[in-house]
Design a protein around this motif. Structure first.
Motif, PDB file in Angstrom:
ATOM      1  N   THR A 356     -42.000-116.451  61.841  1.00  0.00           N
ATOM      2  CA  THR A 356     -40.936-115.552  61.391  1.00  0.00           C
ATOM      3  C   THR A 356     -40.577-114.553  62.484  1.00  0.00           C
ATOM      4  N   LEU A 357     -41.582-114.001  63.145  1.00  0.00           N
ATOM      5  CA  LEU A 357     -41.332-113.066  64.248  1.00  0.00           C
ATOM      6  C   LEU A 357     -40.605-113.753  65.397  1.00  0.00           C
ATOM      7  N   ALA A 358     -41.001-114.975  65.722  1.00  0.00           N
ATOM      8  CA  ALA A 358     -40.346-115.694  66.815  1.00  0.00           C
ATOM      9  C   ALA A 358     -38.874-115.966  66.493  1.00  0.00           C
ATOM     10  N   LEU A 359     -38.579-116.291  65.237  1.00  0.00           N
ATOM     11  CA  LEU A 359     -37.182-116.545  64.855  1.00  0.00           C
ATOM     12  C   LEU A 359     -36.356-115.263  64.884  1.00  0.00           C
ATOM     13  N   THR A 360     -36.956-114.149  64.504  1.00  0.00           N
ATOM     14  CA  THR A 360     -36.220-112.890  64.580  1.00  0.00           C
ATOM     15  C   THR A 360     -35.942-112.480  66.022  1.00  0.00           C
ATOM     16  N   VAL A 361     -36.853-112.827  66.917  1.00  0.00           N
ATOM     17  CA  VAL A 361     -36.622-112.535  68.335  1.00  0.00           C
ATOM     18  C   VAL A 361     -35.416-113.310  68.863  1.00  0.00           C
ATOM     19  N   THR A 362     -35.203-114.515  68.359  1.00  0.00           N
ATOM     20  CA  THR A 362     -34.050-115.318  68.798  1.00  0.00           C
ATOM     21  C   THR A 362     -32.729-114.854  68.188  1.00  0.00           C
ATOM     22  N   SER A 364     -32.189-114.192  64.555  1.00  0.00           N
ATOM     23  CA  SER A 364     -32.008-114.430  63.128  1.00  0.00           C
ATOM     24  C   SER A 364     -32.398-113.190  62.335  1.00  0.00           C
ATOM     25  N   PRO A 365     -31.686-112.892  61.243  1.00  0.00           N
ATOM     26  CA  PRO A 365     -32.124-111.804  60.358  1.00  0.00           C
ATOM     27  C   PRO A 365     -33.485-112.108  59.757  1.00  0.00           C
ATOM     28  N   VAL A 366     -34.166-111.058  59.322  1.00  0.00           N
ATOM     29  CA  VAL A 366     -35.531-111.222  58.835  1.00  0.00           C
ATOM     30  C   VAL A 366     -35.573-112.136  57.609  1.00  0.00           C
ATOM     31  N   LYS A 367     -34.650-111.936  56.662  1.00  0.00           N
ATOM     32  CA  LYS A 367     -34.662-112.747  55.450  1.00  0.00           C
ATOM     33  C   LYS A 367     -34.376-114.202  55.767  1.00  0.00           C
ATOM     34  N   GLU A 368     -33.401-114.443  56.638  1.00  0.00           N
ATOM     35  CA  GLU A 368     -33.094-115.827  57.015  1.00  0.00           C
ATOM     36  C   GLU A 368     -34.251-116.457  57.776  1.00  0.00           C
ATOM     37  N   ALA A 369     -34.885-115.696  58.666  1.00  0.00           N
ATOM     38  CA  ALA A 369     -36.028-116.223  59.414  1.00  0.00           C
ATOM     39  C   ALA A 369     -37.183-116.558  58.477  1.00  0.00           C
ATOM     40  N   LEU A 370     -37.385-115.729  57.444  1.00  0.00           N
ATOM     41  CA  LEU A 370     -38.459-116.001  56.498  1.00  0.00           C
ATOM     42  C   LEU A 370     -38.186-117.268  55.702  1.00  0.00           C
ATOM     43  N   HIS A 371     -36.937-117.460  55.271  1.00  0.00           N
ATOM     44  CA  HIS A 371     -36.603-118.678  54.534  1.00  0.00           C
ATOM     45  C   HIS A 371     -36.764-119.920  55.410  1.00  0.00           C
ATOM     46  N   LEU A 372     -36.324-119.831  56.659  1.00  0.00           N
ATOM     47  CA  LEU A 372     -36.469-120.961  57.569  1.00  0.00           C
ATOM     48  C   LEU A 372     -37.947-121.283  57.808  1.00  0.00           C
ATOM     49  N   THR A 373     -38.758-120.253  57.947  1.00  0.00           N
ATOM     50  CA  THR A 373     -40.185-120.468  58.184  1.00  0.00           C
ATOM     51  C   THR A 373     -40.855-121.117  56.985  1.00  0.00           C
ATOM     52  N   THR A 392     -25.090-125.526  56.384  1.00  0.00           N
ATOM     53  CA  THR A 392     -24.694-125.752  57.771  1.00  0.00           C
ATOM     54  C   THR A 392     -25.100-124.588  58.676  1.00  0.00           C
ATOM     55  N   GLN A 393     -25.939-123.700  58.188  1.00  0.00           N
ATOM     56  CA  GLN A 393     -26.299-122.526  58.962  1.00  0.00           C
ATOM     57  C   GLN A 393     -27.278-122.851  60.078  1.00  0.00           C
ATOM     58  N   VAL A 394     -28.036-123.924  59.939  1.00  0.00           N
ATOM     59  CA  VAL A 394     -29.026-124.272  60.957  1.00  0.00           C
ATOM     60  C   VAL A 394     -28.344-124.646  62.262  1.00  0.00           C
ATOM     61  N   THR A 395     -27.190-125.300  62.196  1.00  0.00           N
ATOM     62  CA  THR A 395     -26.492-125.697  63.418  1.00  0.00           C
ATOM     63  C   THR A 395     -25.991-124.507  64.219  1.00  0.00           C
ATOM     64  N   ALA A 396     -25.850-123.341  63.582  1.00  0.00           N
ATOM     65  CA  ALA A 396     -25.374-122.156  64.289  1.00  0.00           C
ATOM     66  C   ALA A 396     -26.488-121.399  64.989  1.00  0.00           C
ATOM     67  N   LEU A 397     -27.726-121.798  64.805  1.00  0.00           N
ATOM     68  CA  LEU A 397     -28.844-121.120  65.440  1.00  0.00           C
ATOM     69  C   LEU A 397     -28.892-121.463  66.931  1.00  0.00           C
ATOM     70  N   PRO A 398     -29.473-120.590  67.745  1.00  0.00           N
ATOM     71  CA  PRO A 398     -29.625-120.912  69.172  1.00  0.00           C
ATOM     72  C   PRO A 398     -30.631-122.039  69.386  1.00  0.00           C
ATOM     73  N   THR A 399     -30.622-122.592  70.579  1.00  0.00           N
ATOM     74  CA  THR A 399     -31.493-123.724  70.886  1.00  0.00           C
ATOM     75  C   THR A 399     -32.957-123.344  70.769  1.00  0.00           C
ATOM     76  N   GLU A 400     -33.307-122.123  71.178  1.00  0.00           N
ATOM     77  CA  GLU A 400     -34.702-121.701  71.086  1.00  0.00           C
ATOM     78  C   GLU A 400     -35.188-121.703  69.643  1.00  0.00           C
ATOM     79  N   ALA A 401     -34.332-121.233  68.726  1.00  0.00           N
ATOM     80  CA  ALA A 401     -34.721-121.210  67.317  1.00  0.00           C
ATOM     81  C   ALA A 401     -34.897-122.625  66.769  1.00  0.00           C
TER      82      ALA A 401
END
Length: 429
Positions: A356-362, A364-373, A392-401
């Motif tokens: 979750t922390l790694a996704l927020t660094v890239t 993503s909002p905290v709530k979205e990062a938590l759901h993805l995790t 379709t929100q996953v396709t908008a994430l950066p490559t690192e995420a």
């Protein structure tokens, strides 16, 4: 050969093989980047079912191909559990010996440690293959009788046995309540290894009331169903709608507990978006199914061991002078098993926080990062649309995420203790 070389092979399979499979998907789908196709294949191979592309952008051929790949991957995961994790005492098998449930199969596993990995793999594949195939065919035939849709019957049966809860466009409501009842029977095989194999049974006559995983699953499904019924009762009036609500709550709870993630069509619209219901479904997905099944999560056996150990500790604090019956060896084994379950739970929580922390660094909002995790680590991809709402929100994430999500799905499938044993074998015994 290093004793953990097979774990490196599994990591290479889950991360390297999708690179080849993503090439034809990227060429056919024609939208997005290559990393999107790669992430979709990783989601399919790990039977996560994370929604990467919109269902409208997938042709029927792509849907059939993805379901077939997920079904085959589910069988491989099942075989890997018995041929790789069982000899290494990982993936939940470390608790079976401590409970005195290892008999002929465990002795055979210890005797075949020196054999080649390919021999163990093909032996388990030949043993489990007919069971996996006949369950799929029986479920497909039953769904065909109640729905009259051959495509839906076969695809949904293949996806359900692999706990691969993806949406099949154009066939979402086919079958109705009878179809969901058939799927619920199939999901029962993901709750306990005893439903398809009796090698760990203490006696030849197997009883449901004696299976710890099924007992814990029954209690969890009952509590979750009551919560869903309580939040949806105000939106139904007649008796028929209430009966459908009861069934929908039971089916949805069972589906998320097995990390399949299918929501019942009998539930009122908007019920799954409520915060208490969402928390219940996330908790069920985190607990997961049984040991040596295609379900992910913490596993029911670990929850049973932790609950029993907690009850014993509370009783000891309440009555410290009580006389304990039983052998010392049995109590030491139970304590060791509880310690391993506690270590896994702590590591699981730490991994959730780290991802979750790694996704927020890239970004993503905290709530979205938590759901993805939660959706990736528990291998329950449908948790994402139930929480965030956009497929379709996953396709908008950066490559690192996206790379982090791929690693999280593989980590959730292989479990944390396996990687701990991989990088430092002296820690885990």
């Amino acid at each position: 050969m290093h004793r953990h070389a097979q774990l490196w092979s599994l990591i290479a399979f889950f991360l390297g093989f999708p690179v080849l499979l993503a090439v034809p998907l990227y060429e056919v789908i024609g939208t997005g980047q290559f990393i999107d196709a790669y992430l979709d294949i990783v989601s399919t191979v790990t039977t996560t079912g994370l929604p990467i592309f919109a269902p409208s952008s997938l042709t029927e051929t792509l849907v059939i191909w993805r379901v077939s790949l997920g079904w085959a991957s589910g069988f491989l995961i099942w075989v890997f559990a018995w041929s790789v994790f069982a000899p290494l005492n990982l993936g939940g098998f470390e608790h079976l010996g401590a409970r005195g449930e290892t008999m002929n199969q465990s002795q055979g596993a210890r005797q075949t440690i020196g054999r080649l990995p390919a021999e163990k793999f093909w032996r388990e594949a030949l043993r489990l293959g007919p069971v996996y195939l006949w369950i799929t065919l029986a479920a497909a035939l039953a769904l065909l009788l109640v729905s009259g849709d051959p495509s839906y019957a076969m695809l949904r049966a293949m996806a359900t046995i692999a706990t691969f809860g993806i949406e099949i466009p154009g066939h979402s409501a086919a079958g109705g309540v009878p179809g969901e009842a058939i799927l619920a029977v199939v999901m029962l095989f993901a709750l306990s290894r005893s439903t398809f194999s009796t090698v760990f049974a203490r006696a030849r006559k197997w009883r449901v009331t004696k299976d710890p995983e099924l007992r814990v699953a029954a209690g969890l499904v009952l509590v979750a169903s009551l919560v869903l019924i309580g939040h949806g009762a105000h939106s139904v009036a007649d008796l028929g709608a209430r009966l459908e609500l009861i069934w929908g709550a039971f089916f949805t709870s069972l589906s998320f507990l097995t990390t399949t993630g299918l929501a019942s069509e009998s539930l009122p619209s908007g019920l799954l978006n409520l915060d208490p219901v969402e928390i219940i479904l996330v908790a069920l997905a985190m607990i997961g199914g049984g040991v040596a099944t295609t379900a992910g999560g913490i596993k029911l056996l670990r929850v049973f061991i932790l609950a029993g150990h907690s009850r014993a500790e509370v009783n000891r604090l309440i009555a410290p002078s009580q006389v304990m019956s039983g052998q010392l060896e049995s109590r030491s084994h139970d304590h060791h098993s509880a310690m391993l379950a506690c270590v896994f739970l702590v590591l699981f929580i730490l991994v959730l926080g780290a991802i979750t922390l790694a996704l927020t660094v890239t970004g993503s909002p905290v709530k979205e990062a938590l759901h993805l995790t939660l959706a990736t680590v528990t291998n329950t991809g449908p948790l994402l649309p139930s929480g965030v709402g956009s497929q379709t929100q996953v396709t908008a994430l950066p490559t690192e995420a996206k790379l982090i999500l791929a690693a999280a799905m593989v980590l959730g499938r292989l479990e944390v203790l396996a990687l701990l044993a991989l990088f430092n074998p002296d820690i885990y015994r």
